[in-house]
Design an enzyme around this catalytic site. Structure first.
Site, PDB file in Angstrom:
ATOM      1  N   LYS A  28       4.345  -6.837   4.059  1.00 27.52           N
ATOM      2  CA  LYS A  28       4.056  -5.449   3.728  1.00 27.52           C
ATOM      3  C   LYS A  28       3.694  -4.727   5.004  1.00 27.52           C
ATOM      4  CE  LYS A  28       0.621  -3.448   3.264  1.00 27.52           C
ATOM      5  NZ  LYS A  28      -0.197  -2.516   4.143  1.00 27.52           N
TER       6      LYS A  28
ATOM      7  N   THR B 104       1.317  -9.745  12.813  1.00 21.65           N
ATOM      8  CA  THR B 104       2.168  -8.844  12.048  1.00 21.65           C
ATOM      9  C   THR B 104       1.299  -8.013  11.142  1.00 21.65           C
ATOM     10  OG1 THR B 104       3.974  -8.726  10.479  1.00 21.65           O
ATOM     11  CG2 THR B 104       2.553 -10.624  10.314  1.00 21.65           C
TER      12      THR B 104
ATOM     13  N   ASN C 154      -0.321  10.578   5.942  1.00 22.43           N
ATOM     14  CA  ASN C 154      -1.562  10.190   6.614  1.00 22.43           C
ATOM     15  C   ASN C 154      -2.623  11.271   6.569  1.00 22.43           C
ATOM     16  OD1 ASN C 154      -1.303   7.389   7.935  1.00 22.43           O
ATOM     17  ND2 ASN C 154       0.688   8.356   8.281  1.00 22.43           N
TER      18      ASN C 154
ATOM     19  N   THR D 227       0.869  -1.187   0.000  1.00 22.90           N
ATOM     20  CA  THR D 227       0.000   0.000   0.000  1.00 22.90           C
ATOM     21  C   THR D 227       0.904   1.236   0.000  1.00 22.90           C
ATOM     22  OG1 THR D 227      -0.247  -0.290   2.405  1.00 22.90           O
ATOM     23  CG2 THR D 227      -2.055  -1.058   1.004  1.00 22.90           C
TER      24      THR D 227
ATOM     25  N   GLU E   8       6.222   4.878   7.251  1.00 23.42           N
ATOM     26  CA  GLU E   8       5.739   6.041   6.493  1.00 23.42           C
ATOM     27  C   GLU E   8       6.531   7.295   6.849  1.00 23.42           C
ATOM     28  OE1 GLU E   8       1.126   4.716   5.654  1.00 23.42           O
ATOM     29  OE2 GLU E   8       1.580   5.852   7.470  1.00 23.42           O
TER      30      GLU E   8
END
Length: 382
Positions: free
Chosen positions: A165, A176, A377, A143, A255
């Site tokens: 991922k 996870t 975000n 993603t 991120e």
């Protein structure tokens, strides 16, 4: 060239869920495989989690079907129906029982799964399955990840391949982000489950990007036995190291992250306390922003240690950045600001914390908190 586990095939496509990138993949074993899994403890778990638990309950699977770009979470009964439709359609295409298919989804929460697009894309996928497609599958499950995370290891004649991922909403709790592990070793389901749990506890359960436990966290292992028996001690060691490697990559790719942060805690009363303190450090916004800004404000670490548990003897605490001590045996060392400023320019930061002479230890991984985390975000749904 990578060697892949025997008897596994995969295919990856774009089903048009959100854009034109890969968003749907199938992992398939030629035979039913021993299987084990761990899932999120978030009470708002995704519809695929509910069905996945049912599928793996008997200890066997033959296929995993994953879509990215939509998590199918907080979608009510319709979400469950959609996940079942996908599972049944994959089973029909592969000519296997639907109970042997584990569904998995990742992406935006609260938006209905565009199930018709997926159902339309499934027919014909059996003919697209290939033996060397696992690295492509690692791309299809991404993603906000900036790169795919895939590893292969050998244990004698046995092969283990694993993908993962995760980039944001990362604070696993007995699970996870998303990780799929495939091996041609012959291992019975109960033992496989025990091995997986031990491996996950010191890897994926020891990483955090932002302290938010995802609604879709899943780790699954399939062992189809086509390469025969394996030294179980050696296998578990390789499996554990493989999971740790992937967990560190998830933290590194957090991120907006610019630095991988490793926190080693020793001398605690037990491992639980050690991990709690380590997680508190890597989840502290004040610590994370200081590391991003390369600001040697080590006082934030002391504050976090003291606030994370009531079982700390402050007079026995020592803290160092790699080998640069800032606090030793309950007292600050001479000013190391210049050394710290230079050290914090590195893209990997190691923080060592000793709490005394207790037996408890833990190593955890995280990342810094940058301006880009807020940007990513703040614009996630748009």
């Amino acid at each position: 060239m990578n060697t892949f586990p025997k008897g596994f095939k995969s295919c990856s496509i774009n089903a048009g869920i959100k854009d034109h990138t890969l968003d749907f993949t199938i992992l398939f074993s030629d035979v039913r495989a021993s299987a084990a899994a761990m899932f999120t403890k978030n009470q708002f778990c995704g519809a695929p989690i509910v069905i996945g638990k049912e599928s793996v309950a008997d200890g066997y699977l033959q296929a995993i079907a994953v879509n990215s770009k939509n998590a199918n979470v907080a979608t009510g009964n319709k979400g469950l129906e959609d996940a079942r439709k996908v599972t049944e359609a994959v089973a029909q295409e592969l000519a296997i029982h639907s109970n042997d298919v584990l569904p998995s989804s990742t992406g935006i929460i609260g938006v209905p799964l565009p199930v018709e697009k997926i159902l339309t894309a499934i027919p014909g996928l059996k003919n697209q399955l290939k033996e060397d497609g696992l690295e492509e599958s690692a791309k299809a499950i991404m993603t906000t990840d900036t790169y795919p995370k895939f590893r292969t290891r050998q244990v004698g004649s046995i092969t283990i391949s694993a993908m993962a991922k995760g980039s944001g909403m990362i604070e696993p709790n007995m699970a996870t982000m998303l990780s799929y592990i495939l091996t041609d070793a012959a291992i019975e389901p109960p033992l496989l489950q025990k091995m997986l749990k031990r491996a996950v506890d010191v890897s994926f359960n020891s990483v955090s990007v932002d302290g938010d436990t995802s609604t879709s966290d899943t780790v699954v292992i399939m062992a189809n036995g086509l390469a025969g028996d394996v030294d179980l001690v050696e296998f578990e060691s390789v499996l554990t190291n493989l999971c740790i490697d992937l967990a560190k990559e998830i933290a590194r790719d957090g991120e907006g992250a610019t630095k991988l942060v490793e926190v080693q805690v020793t001398g605690a009363d037990d491992d639980v306390i050690a991990k709690k303190i380590g997680k508190s450090i890597i989840n502290s916004p004040l610590v994370k922003t200081a590391i991003f800004g390369e600001d040697p404000n080590w006082g934030r670490i002391m504050s976090t240690i003291g606030n994370s548990t009531d079982k700390v003897n402050t007079e026995a605490v020592s803290v160092s950045f790699a080998d640069v001590y800032v606090f030793k045996n309950g007292a600050p060392t001479e000013d190391k600001r210049a050394e710290l400023e230079e050290y914090l320019k590195n893209n990997e930061v190691l923080i060592r914390i000793s709490l005394g002479d207790g037996p408890g230890t833990s190593t955890v991984w995280g990342c810094d908190l940058s301006y880009d985390y807020v940007k990513i975000n703040g614009e996630y749904t748009t």
